[in-house]
Structures are given as structure tokens and as C-alpha cells.
Design a protein around this motif. Sequence first.
Motif, PDB file in Angstrom:
ATOM      1  N   GLU A 111       0.811  -1.219   0.000  1.00  0.00           N
ATOM      2  CA  GLU A 111       0.000   0.000   0.000  1.00  0.00           C
ATOM      3  C   GLU A 111       0.846   1.272   0.000  1.00  0.00           C
ATOM      4  O   GLU A 111       0.441   2.286  -0.572  1.00  0.00           O
ATOM      5  N   PHE A 112       2.011   1.234   0.619  1.00  0.00           N
ATOM      6  CA  PHE A 112       2.873   2.421   0.594  1.00  0.00           C
ATOM      7  C   PHE A 112       3.304   2.727  -0.848  1.00  0.00           C
ATOM      8  O   PHE A 112       3.258   3.878  -1.296  1.00  0.00           O
ATOM      9  N   THR A 113       3.727   1.683  -1.572  1.00  0.00           N
ATOM     10  CA  THR A 113       4.145   1.880  -2.962  1.00  0.00           C
ATOM     11  C   THR A 113       2.961   2.239  -3.843  1.00  0.00           C
ATOM     12  O   THR A 113       3.083   3.039  -4.779  1.00  0.00           O
ATOM     13  N   LYS A 114       1.793   1.657  -3.551  1.00  0.00           N
ATOM     14  CA  LYS A 114       0.593   1.987  -4.317  1.00  0.00           C
ATOM     15  C   LYS A 114       0.249   3.465  -4.148  1.00  0.00           C
ATOM     16  O   LYS A 114      -0.104   4.143  -5.125  1.00  0.00           O
ATOM     17  N   ARG A 115       0.382   3.978  -2.946  1.00  0.00           N
ATOM     18  CA  ARG A 115       0.115   5.407  -2.718  1.00  0.00           C
ATOM     19  C   ARG A 115       1.139   6.273  -3.443  1.00  0.00           C
ATOM     20  O   ARG A 115       0.797   7.351  -3.951  1.00  0.00           O
ATOM     21  N   ALA A 116       2.382   5.806  -3.502  1.00  0.00           N
ATOM     22  CA  ALA A 116       3.410   6.548  -4.243  1.00  0.00           C
ATOM     23  C   ALA A 116       3.019   6.652  -5.712  1.00  0.00           C
ATOM     24  O   ALA A 116       3.186   7.705  -6.347  1.00  0.00           O
ATOM     25  N   PHE A 117       2.473   5.558  -6.270  1.00  0.00           N
ATOM     26  CA  PHE A 117       2.016   5.576  -7.663  1.00  0.00           C
ATOM     27  C   PHE A 117       0.819   6.508  -7.835  1.00  0.00           C
ATOM     28  O   PHE A 117       0.791   7.349  -8.737  1.00  0.00           O
ATOM     29  N   LEU A 118      -0.174   6.354  -6.976  1.00  0.00           N
ATOM     30  CA  LEU A 118      -1.392   7.172  -7.099  1.00  0.00           C
ATOM     31  C   LEU A 118      -1.117   8.651  -6.892  1.00  0.00           C
ATOM     32  O   LEU A 118      -1.816   9.507  -7.447  1.00  0.00           O
ATOM     33  N   ASN A 119      -0.100   8.970  -6.113  1.00  0.00           N
ATOM     34  CA  ASN A 119       0.255  10.371  -5.855  1.00  0.00           C
ATOM     35  C   ASN A 119       1.272  10.910  -6.851  1.00  0.00           C
ATOM     36  O   ASN A 119       1.799  12.009  -6.672  1.00  0.00           O
ATOM     37  N   GLY A 120       1.558  10.125  -7.906  1.00  0.00           N
ATOM     38  CA  GLY A 120       2.434  10.606  -8.973  1.00  0.00           C
ATOM     39  C   GLY A 120       3.913  10.620  -8.639  1.00  0.00           C
ATOM     40  O   GLY A 120       4.695  11.268  -9.332  1.00  0.00           O
ATOM     41  N   LYS A 121       4.311   9.875  -7.596  1.00  0.00           N
ATOM     42  CA  LYS A 121       5.732   9.842  -7.234  1.00  0.00           C
ATOM     43  C   LYS A 121       6.512   8.885  -8.128  1.00  0.00           C
ATOM     44  O   LYS A 121       7.735   8.952  -8.217  1.00  0.00           O
ATOM     45  N   MET A 122       5.821   7.950  -8.747  1.00  0.00           N
ATOM     46  CA  MET A 122       6.460   6.996  -9.657  1.00  0.00           C
ATOM     47  C   MET A 122       5.397   6.401 -10.563  1.00  0.00           C
ATOM     48  O   MET A 122       4.210   6.419 -10.225  1.00  0.00           O
ATOM     49  N   ASP A 123       5.812   5.918 -11.742  1.00  0.00           N
ATOM     50  CA  ASP A 123       4.862   5.244 -12.611  1.00  0.00           C
ATOM     51  C   ASP A 123       4.804   3.767 -12.240  1.00  0.00           C
ATOM     52  O   ASP A 123       5.486   3.302 -11.327  1.00  0.00           O
ATOM     53  N   LEU A 124       3.986   3.002 -12.979  1.00  0.00           N
ATOM     54  CA  LEU A 124       3.742   1.614 -12.613  1.00  0.00           C
ATOM     55  C   LEU A 124       4.977   0.738 -12.812  1.00  0.00           C
ATOM     56  O   LEU A 124       5.221  -0.199 -12.043  1.00  0.00           O
ATOM     57  N   VAL A 125       5.766   1.030 -13.845  1.00  0.00           N
ATOM     58  CA  VAL A 125       6.992   0.259 -14.072  1.00  0.00           C
ATOM     59  C   VAL A 125       7.947   0.433 -12.896  1.00  0.00           C
ATOM     60  O   VAL A 125       8.533  -0.536 -12.392  1.00  0.00           O
ATOM     61  N   LYS A 126       8.112   1.662 -12.453  1.00  0.00           N
ATOM     62  CA  LYS A 126       9.005   1.934 -11.324  1.00  0.00           C
ATOM     63  C   LYS A 126       8.470   1.281 -10.048  1.00  0.00           C
ATOM     64  O   LYS A 126       9.246   0.759  -9.244  1.00  0.00           O
ATOM     65  N   SER A 436      -0.512   1.286 -20.726  1.00  0.00           N
ATOM     66  CA  SER A 436      -0.863   0.362 -19.650  1.00  0.00           C
ATOM     67  C   SER A 436       0.380  -0.134 -18.913  1.00  0.00           C
ATOM     68  O   SER A 436       0.300  -0.543 -17.758  1.00  0.00           O
ATOM     69  N   ILE A 437       1.519  -0.106 -19.574  1.00  0.00           N
ATOM     70  CA  ILE A 437       2.760  -0.568 -18.933  1.00  0.00           C
ATOM     71  C   ILE A 437       3.176   0.390 -17.830  1.00  0.00           C
ATOM     72  O   ILE A 437       3.507  -0.025 -16.707  1.00  0.00           O
ATOM     73  N   THR A 438       3.147   1.676 -18.125  1.00  0.00           N
ATOM     74  CA  THR A 438       3.583   2.675 -17.150  1.00  0.00           C
ATOM     75  C   THR A 438       2.468   3.097 -16.199  1.00  0.00           C
ATOM     76  O   THR A 438       2.725   3.755 -15.196  1.00  0.00           O
ATOM     77  N   GLY A 439       1.215   2.713 -16.530  1.00  0.00           N
ATOM     78  CA  GLY A 439       0.097   3.060 -15.652  1.00  0.00           C
ATOM     79  C   GLY A 439      -0.653   4.302 -16.089  1.00  0.00           C
ATOM     80  O   GLY A 439      -1.564   4.747 -15.383  1.00  0.00           O
ATOM     81  N   GLN A 440      -0.301   4.859 -17.257  1.00  0.00           N
ATOM     82  CA  GLN A 440      -1.067   5.996 -17.764  1.00  0.00           C
ATOM     83  C   GLN A 440      -2.481   5.559 -18.129  1.00  0.00           C
ATOM     84  O   GLN A 440      -3.420   6.350 -18.074  1.00  0.00           O
ATOM     85  N   ILE A 441      -2.614   4.293 -18.510  1.00  0.00           N
ATOM     86  CA  ILE A 441      -3.924   3.671 -18.715  1.00  0.00           C
ATOM     87  C   ILE A 441      -3.969   2.478 -17.765  1.00  0.00           C
ATOM     88  O   ILE A 441      -3.128   1.583 -17.851  1.00  0.00           O
ATOM     89  N   HIS A 442      -4.917   2.445 -16.836  1.00  0.00           N
ATOM     90  CA  HIS A 442      -4.926   1.344 -15.878  1.00  0.00           C
ATOM     91  C   HIS A 442      -6.336   1.092 -15.362  1.00  0.00           C
ATOM     92  O   HIS A 442      -7.219   1.932 -15.471  1.00  0.00           O
ATOM     93  N   SER A 443      -6.522  -0.088 -14.805  1.00  0.00           N
ATOM     94  CA  SER A 443      -7.785  -0.419 -14.137  1.00  0.00           C
ATOM     95  C   SER A 443      -7.477  -0.740 -12.683  1.00  0.00           C
ATOM     96  O   SER A 443      -6.355  -1.118 -12.345  1.00  0.00           O
ATOM     97  N   GLN A 444      -8.492  -0.618 -11.840  1.00  0.00           N
ATOM     98  CA  GLN A 444      -8.301  -0.892 -10.418  1.00  0.00           C
ATOM     99  C   GLN A 444      -7.946  -2.355 -10.188  1.00  0.00           C
ATOM    100  O   GLN A 444      -7.161  -2.682  -9.294  1.00  0.00           O
TER     101      GLN A 444
END
Length: 458
Positions: A111-126, A436-444
Motif C-alpha cells: 500500500e505504501f508503494t501503491k500510494r506513491a504511484f497514485l500520488n504521482g511519485k512513480m509510474d507503474l513500471v518503477k 498500460s505498462i507505465t500506468g497511464q492507462i490502468h484499471s483498479q
Amino acid sequence: MNTICAISTPAGVGGIAVIRVSGPDAIAVCSSIFRSKRSLKEFESHTAHYGTILDADGNDIDDCVVTTFIAPHSFTGEDTVEIACHGSIYIQQSIIKSLVKAGCRMAEPGEFTKRAFLNGKMDLVKAEAVADLISSSNAAAHKVALNQMRGGISSELEILRSKLLDFTSLLELELDFSEEDVEFANRGQMLELLDTIKCKIEYLTKSFDAGNAIKNGVGVAIVGETNAGKSTLLNLLVGEDRAIVSDVHGTTRDTIEDTTTIDGYLFRFIDTAGIRETSDKIENIGIKRSLQTIEKANVVLWVIDCKSVNEHIDWMAGKIVPLCKERSLVLVFNKTDLLPDDEIPTLENLFSDIDAPHICISAKQGTGVDTLKQQLISAAHLDSVQGDVVITNMRHYEALCNALRAIERIKNGLNAGLSGELVSMDLHDCLDALGSITGQIHSQDVLNNIFSKFCIGK
């Protein structure tokens, strides 16, 4: 959004443990259970302070060092506090209990990393690379994961998407002037761009086999007749006596597996039962498993006893070679210390019709093994990986394959003179696949599946 907490260090007793707290009330919650000369609310970001953590009744739990990270300058992008305490399990659980009573809830896996993604701190690949970095077990896997976490693949994909977006915008602009029959997007230039992008994506997809081997280890099946020296070779490669070595034929009845690293790459060696014609039911079960192991391996080492090349060799080739069509086969002539040098070339000629490299070794004396190790790296295609941008994730591989199929549709549409509206649909499919790789297009559902595989506390 709730404030979450979790133990971020591995379970068990250690010198210290780290408990992470993140969320809008992280500073306030930790302030309520932390006693020091100054309140946590007065601390600047990225500063560490010594004090005492208290339980809900105000009793001391432990003397700790607390570090504050003020939003947005934190891993999650939220206010974050890290508590470094002594590594007692009792102390760790007591602090967690105190935090929960003060208003936190326990974090879910990743969840910590998920929040980092949702808050724009990193993309999905990172974000995914964080998990790969934690689980990396060899130098090559660590290098690839670190490069991905620092944006190696992300930057490559962003360049491709940016170029495609430019042409997509021009095509869609044409739709606004459809009655005037004008073209803003040069079809010839678009085809050239598509060829360039296709080559880049194909390189990335081809790197997946090597990337998967780097991440999970190269599976190497050691096969051959009984008493050819397979077990001796396994022991030599892994550096310890893992398999029983005996002059008695059929000693190995089941597979024996162990791992080692060669030039920073992880290899998983599997010693198998000797393959021969036998009426022994138990030994036949072992032989069947040997053939099944070949089908699961990346590389197959066919160990051949130099002193016993006989009429059974054609029968052996018929069993082994057909199973190696989709994997690398290496012929290993063992016990060369028992054979005059002038007979070795003759020996290799017997197998000249088999398209596979030949290595001469003496597993007993250790000669030729360094050459064999380099051949293993080559057979696993690890030396063909150029640079640090390598695909190691099946989700990324599937998305890239979808992008390639979309590119083919775009090219066919352009060559057939289809309207810009139809071509634009395929362009969007390609953009969505890359996004979809980087998370610019994603599903929950995709996000939940990815982050559920993380450890709690990360």
C-alpha cells in the motif's frame, strides 16, 4: 485517505526495526505517542530525532529515533514518519498497537508503494521494480531492477508514445476538416515512424526471455546416459557435494536441484536420472522425469562419456534432441582426461549433424569448466542483451505484443488507404497498450493484482 502503518523490516528479532507511518494524520498521530524535547509538528522534513514512544496509557515502550518526511517530499507523497526502534518482536507489536489506538490502520500489502504511484511519485513500471529490487538475488537482477526503478523502460516508452501522439493528433485534426479533404499527417513519414517504433518494441520483446532468466534464474538440465559424470558436474558447478557420485549405474533416481551465480547471473542446475533402456520400474520413473525436466529448462547440457560412445548414442539423440527445439542444447564431452588428445576431434565428428556447440571437459579434474560456464551464458542468450533496458515482467511483455499487433493493423490500414478515423482507432489501441505498462492507462483490478504481491510495509 486513512493514515496507515506497518513494520517495514523483515519479520523476526534484529538489532533494529523500522515502522513506517504514512497519511494526512501521520505527524499528528506519531506526535501523540512520541515524547521528546520538541513536538514532531515542529520538526523540519528529512530530520531525525531521538525520543521515547509511549503506549496508550502513557507508559514507555522504547527509546527510538523518529524521522519525518513532509508531503510531498516523501516516498508516498504524503506526510510520512519512520520509527526506528529496537528489534524486539514485543516492542514492534507494542508500537503498532499504540499507533492503531492513536488513529492509524494497518497497511495492506504494497500500500505504501501503491500510494506513491497514485500520488504521482512513480509510474507503474518503477513501482513494480521496487518489488523486483527487494527480491533480486543476483547482481544482474539487481542491476535490471535498479535501472527500471530509475526510469530506464519508462523513458523509452514515453519517447515512443510521444511520437505516436503527435501523429494521432494530426489524424484527428483532419477529422475536423473532413469536408475540405486535407491531410495534415504525412502517411509516408508515419509509415517510417511505425517501422522505427516496431523495431524498438521487437527488441524489447526479444529481451524478455533473457530478462526472465535474469530475474528468475536460468534453468539448466544436466542429462545423459548413466555414469556419464552428470552428478560430478553438478557438484563442480555449484561448489559442493549435492549429488551422490558412484561408479554404479543408475545411482541418481530423481532430480537434484541447486543454484549458483556465474558472472552475476543466477543459474538453476538440475541433475537428472541417467537415460537408458531398463526394465526397472523405479528407474523408468526417474528417466521419465529427466525428459520432463528438459522441456522445462532454458538450457540442456547433454553430458557424454568420452570412453563410452557406443551404439546407444543414436537412441540417446532420438530421446534428447527433439525435446531441445525451443531451448539451447550444449554437448559436453566429459572424462577427456581418459582420452588421448588426438581422439577428441574424431569424437566431435560423430555428432557433427547435431546443431549444438561442443565442449570438452573433465568434471573430475575441473578442466574446461570455465569454458563451459561462458558457453552457458551464451546459450542462455544473456550476452545478447545490450544496455540495461530489459523486459522482465510478463505484463509488460503482453502489452508490448498488443502494441506490435496494433502497429501491424495501422500499417495495413495506411497501405490500404483507410480513412484517418479508422487508422486513429488502431493508433489509440497502440497508445493504450504502451500506456498500460507505465500506468497511464490502468484499471483498479490491475493495480490490486500488482500491489497485492508486495510485502506488507512496502
